[in-house]
Design an enzyme around this catalytic site. Sequence first.
Site, PDB file in Angstrom:
ATOM      1  N   GLY A   1       1.006  -1.028  -0.045  1.00 11.89           N
ATOM      2  CA  GLY A   1      -0.057   0.057   0.011  1.00 11.89           C
ATOM      3  C   GLY A   1       0.927   1.291   0.016  1.00 11.89           C
ATOM      4  N   ASN A   2       2.117   1.123   0.806  1.00  7.06           N
ATOM      5  CA  ASN A   2       2.744   2.530   0.760  1.00  7.06           C
ATOM      6  C   ASN A   2       3.554   2.788  -0.804  1.00  7.06           C
ATOM      7  OD1 ASN A   2       4.497   0.092   0.685  1.00  7.06           O
ATOM      8  ND2 ASN A   2       6.435   1.268   1.008  1.00  7.06           N
TER       9      ASN A   2
ATOM     10  N   LYS B   1     -10.845  -9.359  10.037  1.00  7.29           N
ATOM     11  CA  LYS B   1     -10.094  -8.486   9.468  1.00  7.29           C
ATOM     12  C   LYS B   1     -10.741  -6.896   9.250  1.00  7.29           C
ATOM     13  CE  LYS B   1      -6.920  -6.920   6.282  1.00  7.29           C
ATOM     14  NZ  LYS B   1      -5.367  -6.976   6.493  1.00  7.29           N
TER      15      LYS B   1
ATOM     16  N   LYS C   1      -2.954  -9.517   0.068  1.00  4.97           N
ATOM     17  CA  LYS C   1      -2.320  -9.645  -1.341  1.00  4.97           C
ATOM     18  C   LYS C   1      -1.247 -10.165  -1.514  1.00  4.97           C
ATOM     19  CE  LYS C   1       1.249  -6.102  -1.446  1.00  4.97           C
ATOM     20  NZ  LYS C   1       1.495  -6.471  -0.268  1.00  4.97           N
TER      21      LYS C   1
ATOM     22  N   LYS D   1       3.442 -11.617   4.610  1.00  7.09           N
ATOM     23  CA  LYS D   1       4.689 -11.470   3.517  1.00  7.09           C
ATOM     24  C   LYS D   1       5.618 -12.835   3.657  1.00  7.09           C
ATOM     25  CE  LYS D   1       4.248  -6.561   4.141  1.00  7.09           C
ATOM     26  NZ  LYS D   1       3.098  -6.451   3.287  1.00  7.09           N
TER      27      LYS D   1
END
Lengths: 315, 315
Positions: B9-10, B127, B211, B273
């Site tokens: 997102g960053n 979430k 994602k 991640k």
Amino acid sequence: MRVLIALGGNAMTGPDGSAAPEEQEAAITEAMQHVAHLIVDGVDVVITHGNGPQVGNLLVKNEVAAAVVPPVPLDWCGAQTQGTIGFLIMDALEVALAARGLSRRTAVVVTRTRVDADDPGFTHPTKPIGRYLPAAEAKVLVEHGQTWEDRGSRGWRRVVASPEPLEILDAVAIETLADAGFVVVGAGGGGIPVVREPGGALRGVEAVIDKDLAADLLARAVRADVLVIATDVDHALVGYGTPAQRPIERATTAEMRGHLDTGEFASGSMGPKVDAAVRFVEGGGRRATITSLHQITEAVHGRAGTVIENETRKS
Amino acid sequence: MRVLIALGGNAMTGPDGSAAPEEQEAAITEAMQHVAHLIVDGVDVVITHGNGPQVGNLLVKNEVAAAVVPPVPLDWCGAQTQGTIGFLIMDALEVALAARGLSRRTAVVVTRTRVDADDPGFTHPTKPIGRYLPAAEAKVLVEHGQTWEDRGSRGWRRVVASPEPLEILDAVAIETLADAGFVVVGAGGGGIPVVREPGGALRGVEAVIDKDLAADLLARAVRADVLVIATDVDHALVGYGTPAQRPIERATTAEMRGHLDTGEFASGSMGPKVDAAVRFVEGGGRRATITSLHQITEAVHGRAGTVIENETRKS
């Protein structure tokens, strides 16, 4: 045979033009029955679609929520509708095909359409979009750079440019997938309008591209044999509203250009459809037809709707 | 060499997490400088990206404008962000490539990700997404079928399922375009979550797919050699916040699984991640790296970031 089908807004929204999610789903599910029939018939289909009611809804959300969430420009709204409508088309079409015993991959390509930054529409916008607002609210948006017009008793309405589409920038991706056997959805809403800046960069612009004129460009780019413009009437009419009113069943491009020149077709409605159909055949397409969704299979073969060809084959 | 880059997102929002249009454009323009460098370096790149702040904004618009425009479900919001973010990536990447004398076609594929309707997330959503609301406003939405939780002094917040991604349904379209030479953007926001119903039909569901876990599936589906997870730190850390804190430079999948099992990584952040990176290498990928965007070119070759391989090659 490759066919580009341009689905009008009526294929995407409820009978009253409602774009509520369940209405959109129901309308697309119905539309895909007809498209699936065409695919089962052996036709290689590429799909494009309008997005008027959906973009209108997104604009209203932008305005209503502007104090809470930063509004996004009109080109972003167009990109958003390509995502949602494309997604619904894929799901509905795959089901409709499976019900007919056919398994075909579908794909949706986010598509940009290049327009000219000097298009007269940008200095004199004329295309009304979104809802009516009281003068005071509209004037606030005018201060933010938008163009709004006083439309009388219903209030003010935003007008934007509807520039001439020049190039479907992502047509090669659409063609690559179509050639690989996918039923591809592309150039939704006429494509996301972008201009090429002097340095070469692309920049989205706030405009509405006519989806039928974009469909002509896309059809030629993907080497479609036939362009089918699916709308809510079976034929284009001449003499509309007069005792001489009659449906056009077959015509040459020259005949249709003549009707366009004498103003037979409404400028925001049948006019651009006829214009797009004529351009496609003039540009080398075998046939263009304008008809209602339930007739598209017959229309592809020139047996229904208003059929435009260079050589008329009167039956 | 084919590399799948997962942009966090960053890479898509301003320094403060702002998702205002000009902030998103600036962030994506910056991110594409790094991606372009990698492409100039001869790497075949496929891109996926997060969409958290953007989906949050769309949900808020939905709520604020609900009395005026019918709200759309969360899966539609995800589809919308694939359109806008993909469009911005294409424009920015083409400019960044042209500035380096390279012309490459880009494409954005609207992508669905299949999840299991029986995923425990649907019965026990965990979430948190979107903004905090006062209890009274949240309770209205609960009556409309949403799950909201009392999060204390900041108010109530919506929680949704974050189901395990099972299959990137549109991966073949992405691979077809990548094989044809396109830089392809796909599975944005983890993909639009859909479930397959008993009769075979696909149906969108209100959920948020991680994602990075989706990136692992996509990377394998498109036969990527390397998965690069680009985030806002140079390395994953062990001993976070303790005197023993240190960056992980190289590790085997077994070592990283060990760290995951002992809870070294934050569950909503570095955990997935690392999980995605490990899964990719376990699934046959040559290398996965987790690092910051400015290091991705070095990271692809295993010379920067946290590098995960089956065979450690300590330098």
